[in-house]
Design a protein around this motif. Structure first.
Motif, PDB file in Angstrom:
ATOM      1  N   ASP A  18      12.421  -0.598  18.921  1.00  8.03           N
ATOM      2  CA  ASP A  18      11.134  -1.242  18.670  1.00  8.03           C
ATOM      3  C   ASP A  18      10.357  -0.563  17.543  1.00  8.03           C
ATOM      4  OD1 ASP A  18      11.012   0.996  20.329  1.00  8.03           O
ATOM      5  OD2 ASP A  18       9.111   0.385  21.243  1.00  8.03           O
ATOM      6  N   VAL A  19      10.750   0.655  17.199  1.00 12.78           N
ATOM      7  CA  VAL A  19      10.045   1.433  16.182  1.00 12.78           C
ATOM      8  C   VAL A  19      10.847   1.533  14.889  1.00 12.78           C
ATOM      9  CG1 VAL A  19       9.028   3.686  15.616  1.00 12.78           C
ATOM     10  CG2 VAL A  19       8.856   2.778  17.955  1.00 12.78           C
ATOM     11  N   PHE A  20      12.166   1.738  15.027  1.00  8.02           N
ATOM     12  CA  PHE A  20      13.033   1.977  13.870  1.00  8.02           C
ATOM     13  C   PHE A  20      14.076   0.879  13.715  1.00  8.02           C
ATOM     14  CE2 PHE A  20      12.124   6.480  15.323  1.00  8.02           C
ATOM     15  CZ  PHE A  20      11.141   6.710  14.375  1.00  8.02           C
ATOM     16  N   GLU A  21      14.523   0.703  12.464  1.00 10.30           N
ATOM     17  CA  GLU A  21      15.508  -0.340  12.178  1.00 10.30           C
ATOM     18  C   GLU A  21      16.839   0.230  11.707  1.00 10.30           C
ATOM     19  OE1 GLU A  21      15.873  -4.176   9.186  1.00 10.30           O
ATOM     20  OE2 GLU A  21      13.901  -3.605   9.974  1.00 10.30           O
ATOM     21  N   GLU A  22      16.816   1.096  10.685  1.00  5.21           N
ATOM     22  CA  GLU A  22      18.053   1.644  10.149  1.00  5.21           C
ATOM     23  C   GLU A  22      17.780   2.930   9.391  1.00  5.21           C
ATOM     24  OE1 GLU A  22      19.887  -0.725   7.163  1.00  5.21           O
ATOM     25  OE2 GLU A  22      18.119  -0.792   5.872  1.00  5.21           O
ATOM     26  N   VAL A  23      18.846   3.711   9.197  1.00  6.64           N
ATOM     27  CA  VAL A  23      18.775   4.900   8.352  1.00  6.64           C
ATOM     28  C   VAL A  23      19.599   4.635   7.099  1.00  6.64           C
ATOM     29  CG1 VAL A  23      20.728   6.014   9.525  1.00  6.64           C
ATOM     30  CG2 VAL A  23      19.126   7.401   8.218  1.00  6.64           C
ATOM     31  N   ARG A  24      19.104   5.120   5.956  1.00  3.44           N
ATOM     32  CA  ARG A  24      19.838   4.922   4.718  1.00  3.44           C
ATOM     33  C   ARG A  24      19.560   6.095   3.782  1.00  3.44           C
ATOM     34  NH1 ARG A  24      16.175  -0.383   3.559  1.00  3.44           N
ATOM     35  NH2 ARG A  24      14.585   0.509   2.190  1.00  3.44           N
ATOM     36  N   GLY A  25      20.380   6.199   2.741  1.00  3.74           N
ATOM     37  CA  GLY A  25      20.194   7.269   1.781  1.00  3.74           C
ATOM     38  C   GLY A  25      21.463   8.040   1.550  1.00  3.74           C
ATOM     39  N   SER A  26      21.315   9.218   0.970  1.00  7.51           N
ATOM     40  CA  SER A  26      22.456  10.034   0.599  1.00  7.51           C
ATOM     41  C   SER A  26      22.095  11.500   0.754  1.00  7.51           C
ATOM     42  CB  SER A  26      22.850   9.737  -0.858  1.00  7.51           C
ATOM     43  OG  SER A  26      23.936  10.529  -1.272  1.00  7.51           O
ATOM     44  N   GLY A  27      23.010  12.289   1.323  1.00  5.00           N
ATOM     45  CA  GLY A  27      22.767  13.713   1.488  1.00  5.00           C
ATOM     46  C   GLY A  27      21.541  13.970   2.328  1.00  5.00           C
ATOM     47  N   LEU A  28      20.687  14.874   1.863  1.00  2.10           N
ATOM     48  CA  LEU A  28      19.426  15.150   2.545  1.00  2.10           C
ATOM     49  C   LEU A  28      18.265  14.423   1.863  1.00  2.10           C
ATOM     50  CD1 LEU A  28      19.882  18.909   3.498  1.00  2.10           C
ATOM     51  CD2 LEU A  28      19.915  16.918   5.019  1.00  2.10           C
ATOM     52  N   MET A  29      18.579  13.232   1.372  1.00  8.28           N
ATOM     53  CA  MET A  29      17.578  12.293   0.870  1.00  8.28           C
ATOM     54  C   MET A  29      17.737  11.021   1.686  1.00  8.28           C
ATOM     55  SD  MET A  29      16.989  10.975  -3.034  1.00  8.28           S
ATOM     56  CE  MET A  29      15.557   9.974  -3.478  1.00  8.28           C
ATOM     57  N   LEU A  30      17.142  11.042   2.868  1.00  5.68           N
ATOM     58  CA  LEU A  30      17.334   9.958   3.830  1.00  5.68           C
ATOM     59  C   LEU A  30      16.033   9.212   4.078  1.00  5.68           C
ATOM     60  CD1 LEU A  30      19.625  11.763   6.437  1.00  5.68           C
ATOM     61  CD2 LEU A  30      20.305  10.221   4.584  1.00  5.68           C
ATOM     62  N   GLY A  31      16.183   7.948   4.417  1.00  6.21           N
ATOM     63  CA  GLY A  31      15.038   7.125   4.763  1.00  6.21           C
ATOM     64  C   GLY A  31      15.299   6.389   6.056  1.00  6.21           C
ATOM     65  N   ILE A  32      14.254   6.208   6.849  1.00  6.03           N
ATOM     66  CA  ILE A  32      14.338   5.368   8.036  1.00  6.03           C
ATOM     67  C   ILE A  32      13.468   4.143   7.797  1.00  6.03           C
ATOM     68  CG2 ILE A  32      13.960   5.160  10.512  1.00  6.03           C
ATOM     69  CD1 ILE A  32      14.247   8.152  10.776  1.00  6.03           C
ATOM     70  N   LYS A  33      14.095   2.978   7.760  1.00  5.57           N
ATOM     71  CA  LYS A  33      13.328   1.737   7.666  1.00  5.57           C
ATOM     72  C   LYS A  33      12.737   1.461   9.044  1.00  5.57           C
ATOM     73  CE  LYS A  33      13.520  -3.132   6.288  1.00  5.57           C
ATOM     74  NZ  LYS A  33      12.243  -3.045   5.547  1.00  5.57           N
ATOM     75  N   CYS A  34      11.441   1.204   9.056  1.00  5.53           N
ATOM     76  CA  CYS A  34      10.721   1.084  10.322  1.00  5.53           C
ATOM     77  C   CYS A  34      10.423  -0.372  10.674  1.00  5.53           C
ATOM     78  CB  CYS A  34       9.401   1.855  10.245  1.00  5.53           C
ATOM     79  SG  CYS A  34       9.594   3.605   9.869  1.00  5.53           S
ATOM     80  N   LYS A  35      10.312  -0.618  11.973  1.00  3.71           N
ATOM     81  CA  LYS A  35       9.758  -1.878  12.459  1.00  3.71           C
ATOM     82  C   LYS A  35       8.260  -1.718  12.678  1.00  3.71           C
ATOM     83  CE  LYS A  35      13.983  -3.679  14.582  1.00  3.71           C
ATOM     84  NZ  LYS A  35      14.659  -4.065  15.848  1.00  3.71           N
ATOM     85  N   ALA A  36       7.861  -0.559  13.190  1.00  4.92           N
ATOM     86  CA  ALA A  36       6.439  -0.225  13.223  1.00  4.92           C
ATOM     87  C   ALA A  36       5.964   0.029  11.790  1.00  4.92           C
ATOM     88  CB  ALA A  36       6.223   1.025  14.076  1.00  4.92           C
ATOM     89  N   VAL A  37       4.678   0.019  11.560  1.00  7.47           N
ATOM     90  CA  VAL A  37       4.137   0.298  10.232  1.00  7.47           C
ATOM     91  C   VAL A  37       4.453   1.746   9.865  1.00  7.47           C
ATOM     92  CG1 VAL A  37       2.034   0.423   8.852  1.00  7.47           C
ATOM     93  CG2 VAL A  37       2.320  -1.412  10.539  1.00  7.47           C
ATOM     94  N   ASN A  38       5.062   1.933   8.716  1.00  8.12           N
ATOM     95  CA  ASN A  38       5.520   3.288   8.381  1.00  8.12           C
ATOM     96  C   ASN A  38       4.384   4.301   8.330  1.00  8.12           C
ATOM     97  OD1 ASN A  38       4.440   2.316   5.944  1.00  8.12           O
ATOM     98  ND2 ASN A  38       6.054   3.190   4.672  1.00  8.12           N
TER      99      ASN A  38
END
Length: 390
Positions: A319-339
């Motif tokens: 309900d809060v998070f959608e997916e993780v993406r990125g490379s190495g230790l440069m990662l992002g979490i796309k959120c369902k809640a407002v980031n």
């Protein structure tokens, strides 16, 4: 009444007074686990002993002389960067923004000196970020960056990220180069696939134009290679670097091949502070550590560990998070809640993350973060997500 500090930032109500490794200590004594690293700047965390020593020794010896004279620390750092990259030459700046300014000048001057002064256009992509100078905002071209700051510097062609047909059609007799981030940072941690980066290299070679990379955020070990484009097995003509190269000290650089830099002769560019003894002393210490293959192997191992734990976190909070993406230790979490709400909940859980476009939170920890700190970081993110779910 306006603040004595120009109010161009919407600042969090936090005042950090010290830091150690991956930890920040707030004025009230709270300890925050730092997954922002000053927006990918503190590559080796806070108060790394090798960086402290390099800065302290240099500060007690010589701070500044200007680029009117030889600077041994600058020469040593340039040699290391050339030895570890595609480049033949380096110009040192104070920031990524200044690196962008030089990269644009270098590309246009190259074609001017080749007798093709009409080649001034640089192709860029939606979601990009190349700094906040006049050239930087014109290069990015987004309404958010440019509104109110016209007239904009001309000579940039803006394309949708991933639109290959538009890219082919955009190259004309006026094109000087293609400017791209191998991993978009501000744009929401969007990696450019290796095949696309290879395709860009081939396209530049086919049309005789320059491949210009912005590795201000994704470079200096952040993706598990010293520079992110190395994963694709290609080289650039011009590359912008900053952030992690100084480990927290203001330092940037433009790396280039001898051919691409051929127009930048004496008097065509300069910097009062760029490449001074203080900055380059720290930069040398950073590169000595980060360019070590064993260190980069550890970055990749830790990146795998963090990503695995984040996948579990996302599964626990759909309900809060959608997916993780990125490379190495440069990662992002796309959120369902407002980031922004996720970032704020992180503050309450004493963990620092950084917002980005596309409703993403960025995780940009120190490259030497420990396994235990990775586990603790995910525990705190879990606490933040639980509070939002509730």
């Amino acid at each position: 009444m306006i603040s004595s500090v120009l109010p161009t930032y919407s600042r969090a109500p936090l005042s950090f007074v010290s830091g150690q490794g991956s930890w920040l200590i707030e004025a009230d004594g709270r300890r925050f686990l730092d997954l922002g690293a000053g927006i990918a700047v503190n590559a080796l965390g806070h108060a790394h002993p090798a960086l402290v020593e390099a800065l302290t020794v240099q500060a007690g010896t010589l701070w500044h002389t200007s680029n009117l004279y030889q600077i041994p620390q600058q020469q040593a750092l340039a040699d290391k960067l050339v030895d570890n990259s595609f480049a033949d030459t380096v110009f040192f700046t104070n920031s990524g923004t200044e690196s962008c300014e030089l990269a644009v000048k270098m590309a246009r001057k190259y074609f001017y000196d080749k007798g093709q002064p009409e080649r001034v256009e640089i192709i860029t992509f939606s979601g990009s970020f190349h700094g906040r100078s006049s050239a930087g905002i014109a290069a990015a071209g987004s309404e958010k960056m440019t509104t109110g700051f016209g007239p904009l510097l001309p000579g940039f062609v803006h394309l949708d990220f991933g639109d290959h047909e538009a890219l082919q059609a955009a190259i004309t007799e006026k094109t000087a180069g293609i400017l791209v981030e191998p991993v978009q940072g501000e744009g929401g941690i969007r990696p450019l696939p290796d095949a696309c980066l290879k395709g860009l290299r081939d396209l530049c070679d086919e049309h005789g134009i320059l491949m210009m990379l912005d590795e201000v955020q994704c470079g200096v070990g952040r993706t598990g290679k010293l520079f992110a484009h190395e994963w694709a097995g290609v080289g650039a003509d011009i590359m912008m670097v900053a952030k992690g190269i100084g480990g927290g000290f203001p330092l940037g650089a433009v790396l280039a091949t001898e051919e691409a830099a051929s127009g930048m002769t004496a008097g065509t560019h300069g910097s009062t502070y760029g490449g001074n003894p203080l900055g380059c002393a720290v930069g040398n210490a950073v590169i000595d550590i980060v360019a070590d293959p064993a260190f980069l192997a550890e970055v990749n191992r830790k990146a795998g560990l963090l990503r695995q734990k984040l996948e579990g976190l996302i599964a626990s909070h759909p309900d809060v998070f959608e997916e993780v993406r990125g490379s190495g230790l440069m990662l992002g979490i796309k959120c369902k809640a407002v980031n922004a709400d996720v970032v704020k909940a992180g503050y309450d859980a004493e963990v620092i993350t950084v917002p980005a476009a596309d409703n993403v939170i960025r995780l940009l920890p120190a490259l030497n973060i420990s396994d235990d700190e990775i586990a603790e970081a995910v525990t705190r993110l879990d606490r933040a997500a639980t509070s939002l779910g509730a």
